[in-house]
Design a protein around this motif. Structure first.
Motif, mmCIF file in Angstrom:
data_model
loop_
_atom_site.group_PDB
_atom_site.id
_atom_site.type_symbol
_atom_site.label_atom_id
_atom_site.label_comp_id
_atom_site.label_asym_id
_atom_site.label_seq_id
_atom_site.Cartn_x
_atom_site.Cartn_y
_atom_site.Cartn_z
ATOM 1 N N ASP A 223 0.830 -1.205 0.000
ATOM 2 C CA ASP A 223 0.000 0.000 0.000
ATOM 3 C C ASP A 223 0.862 1.252 0.000
ATOM 4 O O ASP A 223 0.565 2.233 0.691
ATOM 5 C CB ASP A 223 -0.928 -0.012 1.229
ATOM 6 C CG ASP A 223 -1.912 -1.163 1.181
ATOM 7 O OD1 ASP A 223 -2.376 -1.496 0.067
ATOM 8 O OD2 ASP A 223 -2.203 -1.746 2.243
ATOM 9 N N GLY A 224 1.974 1.197 -0.743
ATOM 10 C CA GLY A 224 2.892 2.320 -0.761
ATOM 11 C C GLY A 224 3.825 2.296 0.447
ATOM 12 O O GLY A 224 3.902 1.305 1.166
ATOM 13 N N LEU A 225 4.526 3.392 0.670
ATOM 14 C CA LEU A 225 5.518 3.456 1.739
ATOM 15 C C LEU A 225 4.908 3.675 3.116
ATOM 16 O O LEU A 225 5.556 3.410 4.132
ATOM 17 C CB LEU A 225 6.523 4.576 1.449
ATOM 18 C CG LEU A 225 7.418 4.392 0.219
ATOM 19 C CD1 LEU A 225 8.236 5.657 -0.037
ATOM 20 C CD2 LEU A 225 8.342 3.199 0.392
ATOM 21 N N GLY A 226 3.676 4.169 3.157
ATOM 22 C CA GLY A 226 3.083 4.440 4.458
ATOM 23 C C GLY A 226 3.889 5.450 5.243
ATOM 24 O O GLY A 226 4.227 6.530 4.740
ATOM 25 N N GLU A 227 4.234 5.107 6.489
ATOM 26 C CA GLU A 227 4.970 6.023 7.359
ATOM 27 C C GLU A 227 6.490 5.892 7.188
ATOM 28 O O GLU A 227 7.253 6.570 7.877
ATOM 29 C CB GLU A 227 4.620 5.737 8.829
ATOM 30 C CG GLU A 227 3.142 5.915 9.170
ATOM 31 C CD GLU A 227 2.726 7.372 9.066
ATOM 32 O OE1 GLU A 227 3.438 8.229 9.620
ATOM 33 O OE2 GLU A 227 1.703 7.646 8.415
#
Length: 462
Positions: A223-227
Motif C-alpha cells: 500500500d505504498g511506503l506508508g509512514e
C-alpha cells in the motif's frame, strides 16, 4: 514489562559480526576482529553511548564461544541452530533474495518455488525472528536500531510488533530489484518481504536507483511506503585507512612480487573481486582476450592481473563459476603466452595486502559487474593508485552514479565494447589519467564509512 528492557541505546544487527572465533586443535578459542564501515561507524559514536552489535554465530568456533560465555563487550552473538542458519543464509538469502536483486536467474530453468523453498523460507522467518527477539530484549526504551541487508528483511516488521517504541532503520547493501523482476517471488513471499521492510521508520539504500526500485515495488505490491521514509547514503572509501595501510611493509613486499610476475615495462589491467556471479569476471577476461586479438600491438606489453577470491564455495553454482574463471585464464595464457610473458596473472587466495599492491600498480582498473549495490573496489583504486589509474566501470554498478563522469563506461554484457574501452584506457595520456584519478578519489571518499553510519543514525533519530 518496562523493567525487562535492555540498556542499549544504539543497536546494529547483521548476519556477520565484528568478531569471529576459531577453534584450536586443543579446544582453545581465538578471536579474529573484522573491519569495515559498520565497525568504524560504531566506534565513531563513542564508548559511552550504550551501543550493541547483534550478529549470528557462523561457525563452530562462534557457537562454542556463545555456549561457554566467551564474548566481546558490545557484541551479542546468537547461537541459531546450524541447520536453520544454513537454510536461511544459503537457501534463501544467497540463493533467492541475492539472485532476485542482482537479476541472476537463468529463467528457463530457475527459480523453482516448491515445497523445499517453503521449508527453507520457514527457517528464514525463524532466523529473522531470533534477531528481532534479541533486539527487543536488549534495546533501551526509544533506542535506535540499524538492521543490515537482505539477510534480515523481515526483522523491522517483526521488531515493530515486539517493540513499537523503537526507532528502526534498515540498510540495503545490494541493489533492489525492479518490480517486474521482484514479482518473480511468490505473491505472499513478496508481500511478506515488503511488510518486513516497511516495519522500519527509515530505509537506506546506496543509490537513488535502488531506492526508487524499492519505492516502485512498495507502490505496486503493497500500500505504498506508508509512514516509512526512504534515504540514500552512498558509502565511500576510507581514505585515511587505505592510504596508511597501502604503504606498510607487507604491501611493498607484494608489489615487488607482482612486478616480478608482470615483467619490466609492461602495463597492467587490474581487477580485484570475489568470485561472485554478479562480478562478471569471465566476460572481463574474454574482453581482455579480444583486446589481444584486435590489437596485437599490446601482446607482451600488457598483463591482466586478476584477483578472484573464492566466495560461497558451499554453493555448487559458485564452485562452477570459480572453476570457469580459472579455465578461461588458463586458455588465454595457453593461446597467447610466450616464454617471457604470462598474459593473465591470476590469484585466487584472498590477500588484502596484495590487493592494495595491485591497486597501487594499476594502469587500468576493470570493474565490470553485471549488477552491484555499490562496488567499493571502484572507489578504493583511485585513492590508492601511485601513478593515476583509468577506471573502467560498468554502468550497472551503484558506483556509476557517483563516479561515471570520470570513469570510462562499459556495458557489462558487451565483450567487444569492453575490449575497445580497454584499448582506450591503455592509450590515455598520463595527464588526463592523473586528473581523472584525482576527481575520482575526491568523489569516492565524499562519505567515509564513519560519517555514512552517523548520517543514517542522525536521520533515524531525527
Amino acid at each position: 514489562m518496562a523493567a525487562t528492557f535492555g540498556a542499549a541505546q544504539v543497536l546494529v544487527a547483521s548476519n556477520r559480526g565484528p568478531v569471529s572465533y576459531e577453534l584450536g586443535e586443543d579446544g582453545s578459542l581465538h578471536a579474529k576482529r573484522g573491519g569495515g564501515g559498520l565497525v568504524s561507524g560504531l566506534s565513531a559514536i563513542g564508548p559511552d553511548t550504550g551501543a550493541l552489535w547483534v550478529c549470528s554465530a557462523l561457525g563452530e568456533g562462534d557457537r562454542q564461544a556463545v555456549r561457554t560465555g566467551v564474548g566481546e563487550p558490545g557484541v551479542r552473538m546468537l547461537d541459531i541452530p546450524a541447520d536453520v542458519h544454513a537454510d536461511a543464509y544459503n537457501g534463501i538469502a544467497n540463493s533467492v533474495l541475492w539472485f532476485v536483486h542482482h537479476m541472476l536467474y537463468q529463467t528457463p530453468l530457475e527459480p523453482v518455488f516448491d515445497a523445499e523453498f517453503r521449508r527453507q523460507w520457514a527457517s528464514y522467518e525463524a532466523y529473522n525472528l531470533a534477531f528481532a527477539e534479541a533486539l527487543a530484549a536488549e534495546a533501551a526504551p526509544g533506542a535506535a536500531v540499524l538492521v543490515q541487508d537482505y539477510h534480515l528483511t523481515l526483522v523491522p516488521g517483526q521488531l515493530r510488533e515486539l517493540r513499537p517504541d523503537l526507532r528502526i532503520g534498515h540498510f540495503s547493501h545490494t541493489p533492489w530489484a525492479p518490480p517486474e523482476y521482484f514479482r518473480m517471488l511468490p505473491d505472499d513471499i513478496a508481500a511478506q518481504v515488503l511488510r518486513g521492510m516497511l516495519g522500519a521508520d527509515r530505509l537506506g539504500f546506496l543509490t537513488r536507483r535502488w531506492a526508487d526500485a524499492f519505492t516502485a515495488c512498495a507502490t505496486q505490491f503493497a500500500d505504498g511506503l506508508g509512514e516509512t521514509a526512504v534515504g540514500v547514503h552512498g558509502l565511500g572509501a576510507d581514505a585515511d585507512f587505505l592510504r596508511r595501510r597501502s604503504h606498510e611493509a607487507d604491501v611493498d613486499e607484494r608489489m615487488a612480487a607482482l612486478r616480478e610476475e608482470i615483467g619490466p615495462g609492461r602495463r597492467t589491467i587490474v581487477r580485484v573481486d570475489r568470485t561472485e556471479l554478479s562480478k562478471n569476471i569471465v566476460r572481463g577476461m574474454l574482453a581482455y582476450r579480444a583486446l589481444l586479438e584486435d590489437h596485437p600491438e599490446w601482446r607482451e606489453r600488457v598483463v591482466h592481473v586478476a584477483f578472484a577470491y573464492p566466495s560461497r564455495q558451499d554453493l555448487a553454482v559458485y564452485r562452477d563459476y570459480t572453476a570457469e574463471v580459472q579455465r578461461v585464464a588458463s586458455a588465454i595464457n595457453e593461446e597467447y603466452g610466450t616464454e617471457g610473458w604470462t598474459p593473465v596473472v591470476l590469484h585466487v587466495k584472498d590477500d588484502f595486502a596484495r590487493s592494495l599492491a595491485a591497486y597501487r600498480l594499476a594502469d587500468v582498473a576493470l570493474v565490470n559487474p553485471i549488477r552491484d549495490g555499490m562496488n567499493l573496489v571502484a572507489k578504493e583504486v583511485p585513492v590508492v593508485s601511485d601513478e593515476g589509474c583509468v577506471l573502467l566501470l560498468s554502468r550497472e554498478a551503484g558506483a556509476w552514479e557517483e563516479l561515471g563522469e570520470d570513469a570510462v563506461g562499459v556495458n557489462p554484457y558487451d565483450v567487444s565494447g569492453t575490449a575497445a574501452a580497454l584499448h582506450e584506457a591503455l592509450v590515455m595520456g598520463a595527464g588526463e589519467r592523473a586528473e581523472r584519478t584525482k576527481r575520482l578519489s575526491a568523489a569516492a571518499t565524499a562519505l567515509p564509512p564513519a560519517q555514512w553510519f552517523l548520517n543514517q543514525l542522525d536521520a533515524l533519530r531525527g
